[in-house]
Design a protein around this motif. Structure first.
Motif, PDB file in Angstrom:
ATOM      1  N   PHE A 100      11.511  46.034 -27.736  1.00 33.49           N
ATOM      2  CA  PHE A 100      10.538  45.774 -26.679  1.00 33.49           C
ATOM      3  C   PHE A 100      10.393  47.075 -25.898  1.00 33.49           C
ATOM      4  O   PHE A 100      11.305  47.508 -25.203  1.00 33.49           O
ATOM      5  N   VAL A 101       9.252  47.723 -26.072  1.00 34.80           N
ATOM      6  CA  VAL A 101       8.972  49.005 -25.434  1.00 34.80           C
ATOM      7  C   VAL A 101       8.102  48.726 -24.216  1.00 34.80           C
ATOM      8  O   VAL A 101       7.052  48.082 -24.325  1.00 34.80           O
ATOM      9  N   PHE A 102       8.541  49.215 -23.064  1.00 35.07           N
ATOM     10  CA  PHE A 102       7.809  48.953 -21.834  1.00 35.07           C
ATOM     11  C   PHE A 102       7.845  50.175 -20.933  1.00 35.07           C
ATOM     12  O   PHE A 102       8.652  51.080 -21.108  1.00 35.07           O
ATOM     13  N   PHE A 103       6.955  50.194 -19.959  1.00 31.31           N
ATOM     14  CA  PHE A 103       6.892  51.234 -18.953  1.00 31.31           C
ATOM     15  C   PHE A 103       7.987  50.932 -17.937  1.00 31.31           C
ATOM     16  O   PHE A 103       7.910  49.943 -17.217  1.00 31.31           O
ATOM     17  N   ASP A 104       9.019  51.755 -17.925  1.00 34.35           N
ATOM     18  CA  ASP A 104      10.207  51.487 -17.116  1.00 34.35           C
ATOM     19  C   ASP A 104      10.004  51.943 -15.681  1.00 34.35           C
ATOM     20  O   ASP A 104      10.143  53.129 -15.366  1.00 34.35           O
ATOM     21  N   THR A 105       9.686  51.008 -14.814  1.00 26.82           N
ATOM     22  CA  THR A 105       9.381  51.331 -13.421  1.00 26.82           C
ATOM     23  C   THR A 105      10.618  51.734 -12.621  1.00 26.82           C
ATOM     24  O   THR A 105      10.492  52.111 -11.455  1.00 26.82           O
ATOM     25  N   ARG A 106      11.793  51.687 -13.219  1.00 29.66           N
ATOM     26  CA  ARG A 106      12.998  52.191 -12.544  1.00 29.66           C
ATOM     27  C   ARG A 106      13.011  53.716 -12.549  1.00 29.66           C
ATOM     28  O   ARG A 106      13.725  54.341 -11.777  1.00 29.66           O
ATOM     29  N   LEU A 107      12.205  54.314 -13.421  1.00 32.08           N
ATOM     30  CA  LEU A 107      12.096  55.768 -13.521  1.00 32.08           C
ATOM     31  C   LEU A 107      10.933  56.253 -12.669  1.00 32.08           C
ATOM     32  O   LEU A 107      10.077  55.467 -12.254  1.00 32.08           O
ATOM     33  N   ALA A 112       8.678  57.852 -16.794  1.00 32.27           N
ATOM     34  CA  ALA A 112       8.318  56.629 -17.508  1.00 32.27           C
ATOM     35  C   ALA A 112       7.168  56.876 -18.480  1.00 32.27           C
ATOM     36  O   ALA A 112       7.193  56.394 -19.615  1.00 32.27           O
ATOM     37  N   LEU A 113       6.161  57.634 -18.042  1.00 34.02           N
ATOM     38  CA  LEU A 113       5.036  57.958 -18.928  1.00 34.02           C
ATOM     39  C   LEU A 113       5.503  58.762 -20.128  1.00 34.02           C
ATOM     40  O   LEU A 113       5.108  58.500 -21.266  1.00 34.02           O
ATOM     41  N   SER A 114       6.370  59.728 -19.900  1.00 33.46           N
ATOM     42  CA  SER A 114       6.888  60.566 -20.981  1.00 33.46           C
ATOM     43  C   SER A 114       7.712  59.741 -21.966  1.00 33.46           C
ATOM     44  O   SER A 114       7.562  59.871 -23.188  1.00 33.46           O
ATOM     45  N   TYR A 116       7.532  56.495 -22.532  1.00 28.36           N
ATOM     46  CA  TYR A 116       6.644  55.587 -23.258  1.00 28.36           C
ATOM     47  C   TYR A 116       5.854  56.354 -24.325  1.00 28.36           C
ATOM     48  O   TYR A 116       5.690  55.873 -25.446  1.00 28.36           O
ATOM     49  N   GLN A 117       5.372  57.545 -23.978  1.00 28.57           N
ATOM     50  CA  GLN A 117       4.625  58.366 -24.935  1.00 28.57           C
ATOM     51  C   GLN A 117       5.471  58.686 -26.159  1.00 28.57           C
ATOM     52  O   GLN A 117       4.966  58.665 -27.282  1.00 28.57           O
ATOM     53  N   ARG A 118       6.755  58.958 -25.964  1.00 28.09           N
ATOM     54  CA  ARG A 118       7.641  59.249 -27.109  1.00 28.09           C
ATOM     55  C   ARG A 118       7.687  58.065 -28.073  1.00 28.09           C
ATOM     56  O   ARG A 118       7.727  58.247 -29.288  1.00 28.09           O
ATOM     57  N   HIS A 119       7.680  56.865 -27.547  1.00 25.06           N
ATOM     58  CA  HIS A 119       7.668  55.685 -28.420  1.00 25.06           C
ATOM     59  C   HIS A 119       6.349  55.590 -29.178  1.00 25.06           C
ATOM     60  O   HIS A 119       6.328  55.246 -30.361  1.00 25.06           O
ATOM     61  N   LEU A 120       5.250  55.883 -28.506  1.00 25.61           N
ATOM     62  CA  LEU A 120       3.945  55.786 -29.170  1.00 25.61           C
ATOM     63  C   LEU A 120       3.728  56.891 -30.199  1.00 25.61           C
ATOM     64  O   LEU A 120       2.907  56.733 -31.100  1.00 25.61           O
ATOM     65  N   ASP A 121       4.451  57.980 -30.054  1.00 23.15           N
ATOM     66  CA  ASP A 121       4.291  59.089 -31.004  1.00 23.15           C
ATOM     67  C   ASP A 121       4.631  58.676 -32.433  1.00 23.15           C
ATOM     68  O   ASP A 121       4.157  59.268 -33.383  1.00 23.15           O
ATOM     69  N   TYR A 122       5.474  57.675 -32.598  1.00 25.20           N
ATOM     70  CA  TYR A 122       5.859  57.250 -33.944  1.00 25.20           C
ATOM     71  C   TYR A 122       5.227  55.916 -34.345  1.00 25.20           C
ATOM     72  O   TYR A 122       5.347  55.499 -35.485  1.00 25.20           O
ATOM     73  N   ALA A 123       4.562  55.253 -33.430  1.00 22.57           N
ATOM     74  CA  ALA A 123       4.138  53.881 -33.701  1.00 22.57           C
ATOM     75  C   ALA A 123       2.623  53.714 -33.593  1.00 22.57           C
ATOM     76  O   ALA A 123       2.031  54.065 -32.583  1.00 22.57           O
ATOM     77  N   ALA A 124       2.046  53.171 -34.633  1.00 25.00           N
ATOM     78  CA  ALA A 124       0.655  52.727 -34.571  1.00 25.00           C
ATOM     79  C   ALA A 124       0.700  51.208 -34.409  1.00 25.00           C
ATOM     80  O   ALA A 124       1.362  50.519 -35.180  1.00 25.00           O
ATOM     81  N   LEU A 125       0.033  50.706 -33.389  1.00 24.55           N
ATOM     82  CA  LEU A 125       0.067  49.271 -33.125  1.00 24.55           C
ATOM     83  C   LEU A 125      -0.856  48.537 -34.098  1.00 24.55           C
ATOM     84  O   LEU A 125      -1.961  48.981 -34.378  1.00 24.55           O
ATOM     85  N   ASP A 126      -0.394  47.412 -34.597  1.00 20.98           N
ATOM     86  CA  ASP A 126      -1.194  46.605 -35.517  1.00 20.98           C
ATOM     87  C   ASP A 126      -2.210  45.759 -34.771  1.00 20.98           C
ATOM     88  O   ASP A 126      -3.353  45.626 -35.200  1.00 20.98           O
ATOM     89  N   VAL A 127      -1.780  45.167 -33.678  1.00 21.72           N
ATOM     90  CA  VAL A 127      -2.644  44.307 -32.868  1.00 21.72           C
ATOM     91  C   VAL A 127      -2.304  44.560 -31.407  1.00 21.72           C
ATOM     92  O   VAL A 127      -1.144  44.735 -31.055  1.00 21.72           O
TER      93      VAL A 127
END
Length: 167
Positions: A100-107, A112-114, A116-127
């Protein structure tokens, strides 16, 4: 080609979305071994999450969940999309999802943006499930926002000025 579907009841459109997600998940897992699902916040998708959590034999262990919009509030705040997804989907699942990848508002926002971007760098969302507000906003992108013109970023912080949904 775009298609517009009309449903007479909430139950009908919720079931249609769940059926589509089951089909998409099975196909993605068969083709690539993983299903990546983007989840929106707000009230529109809540009944879908509740119904999806009841689906037997959904490939949760091969499904990565991505929260695609969040408010800058504590994770347990009543306005938090993270909290809404946790309560209406994740905590109800018969088995854990792969991630479960989320924008971590504790950061800080930048951290948090950085992250989250690292997770998206490897993942193409299906839906990606998106709701729509009464003013036409989706994924915290509001009408007349300058951010609607941005084309070279996948993630960004929306401006809170005049936005009743961002504290």
């Amino acid at each position: 080609m775009n298609k517009i579907f009309r449903f007479k009841t909430q139950d009908e459109w919720v079931q249609a979305i769940v059926d589509h997600l089951i089909f998409a998940a099975i196909r993605a897992v068969h083709d690539r071994g993983i299903f990546r699902l983007g989840l929106s916040g707000g009230s529109t998708p809540t009944p879908v999450y509740q119904a999806l959590a009841l689906v037997k034999n959904f490939p949760w262990s091969q499904t990565e969940l991505f929260l695609v919009d969040e408010r800058i509030v504590e994770l347990d705040d009543e306005r938090s999309n993270y909290r809404m997804v946790q309560e209406n989907l994740i905590e109800r699942l018969p088995q854990a999802s792969k991630a479960f990848v989320f924008f971590d508002t504790r950061l800080s926002s930048d951290e948090a943006l950085s992250q989250y971007q690292r997770h998206l760098d490897y993942a193409a969302l299906d839906v990606v499930l998106l709701g729509i507000g009464t003013d036409g906003h989706t994924a915290s992108l509001f009408p007349n926002s300058k951010l609607l013109e941005v084309q070279n970023q996948w993630i960004m912080e929306t401006e809170p000025a005049g936005n009743p949904f961002i504290p």
